[in-house]
Design a protein around this motif. Sequence first.
Motif, PDB file in Angstrom:
ATOM      1  N   ALA A   1      34.311  -4.319  27.255  1.00 49.07           N
ATOM      2  CA  ALA A   1      34.514  -2.926  26.386  1.00 49.07           C
ATOM      3  C   ALA A   1      35.022  -2.279  24.941  1.00 49.07           C
ATOM      4  N   GLY A   2      35.799  -3.315  24.133  1.00 47.26           N
ATOM      5  CA  GLY A   2      36.283  -2.827  23.218  1.00 47.26           C
ATOM      6  C   GLY A   2      35.012  -3.474  22.544  1.00 47.26           C
ATOM      7  N   VAL A   3      35.122  -4.747  22.941  1.00 48.11           N
ATOM      8  CA  VAL A   3      33.803  -5.285  22.583  1.00 48.11           C
ATOM      9  C   VAL A   3      32.982  -4.667  21.961  1.00 48.11           C
ATOM     10  N   GLU A   4      32.689  -3.641  22.713  1.00 46.92           N
ATOM     11  CA  GLU A   4      30.950  -2.789  22.015  1.00 46.92           C
ATOM     12  C   GLU A   4      31.292  -1.969  21.830  1.00 46.92           C
ATOM     13  N   LEU A   5      32.541  -1.184  22.280  1.00 52.11           N
ATOM     14  CA  LEU A   5      33.056   0.048  20.392  1.00 52.11           C
ATOM     15  C   LEU A   5      33.143  -0.881  19.558  1.00 52.11           C
ATOM     16  N   MET A   6      33.509  -2.570  19.041  1.00 54.43           N
ATOM     17  CA  MET A   6      33.161  -2.918  17.880  1.00 54.43           C
ATOM     18  C   MET A   6      32.252  -3.113  16.595  1.00 54.43           C
ATOM     19  N   VAL A   7      31.386  -3.566  17.982  1.00 53.03           N
ATOM     20  CA  VAL A   7      29.877  -3.605  17.911  1.00 53.03           C
ATOM     21  C   VAL A   7      28.850  -2.543  17.102  1.00 53.03           C
TER      22      VAL A   7
END
Length: 239
Positions: A114-120
């Motif tokens: 979920a954090g990766v999606e925010l970063m992307v």
Amino acid sequence: MRREARPETPGARIERSERVIRHIGGEGDWNAVIWSDLEESTADAVIAEQAQMGAGFEWKLYGHDRPADLADRLRTAGFEAEEPETLMVAAVSELRLQPRLPGGVRVEEVTDPAGVELMVDVSERAFGASIPWLRARLLAQVGSPTTQMLVAMAGDEPVSAARMDLHPGTAFASLWGGGTLEQWRGRGIYRALVAHRARRAAEKGFDYLQVDATDQSRPILERLGVGALTTTTPFVLPG
């Protein structure tokens, strides 16, 4: 750092020959020549061999690489130059860091998809372009002890993101990303993300930071005490 490079993701590998070192990450990952030792008499044959790697393959050219006309030779072989960046280095202990986040903004460490999606999301919005390889790269690094990923949040909205790779066996940590939404720039978020990562690098025993800086980030980094060494330009096979 270039000659002793290690794979950046679990599925990647380093290929070494007498004249070049390549990072091979597979489909959708970063595939590139990261170091070369060429002479005028050998350069064209070696370049032609690398050009067989296919579309998307990159030759990461540094300003001091030889021969002096290597950039022209790469163009002749079909590689296309992208925007150059400045290779910058600083001793962590000498950085001038006084980070101040804007009110309502907090920095969170990314530890899950979920954090990766925010970063992307914030990275693509900040840089104004799709970054097709980024999601797979970040997901492969979630939980790695040699990677720190950060996102700056204003409430529920991501406004900036950055990561750091630690390089065991060296004194260096490298900083990547740092893209901030346009309406949030100039308010100290980029500097705060640099400071966050610098503290972590020092805690882990790394003495230096390395950054491939864009023209936007270079002035900020110079004010923090990061010095310019040379340039680096991606030469990529089109397609």
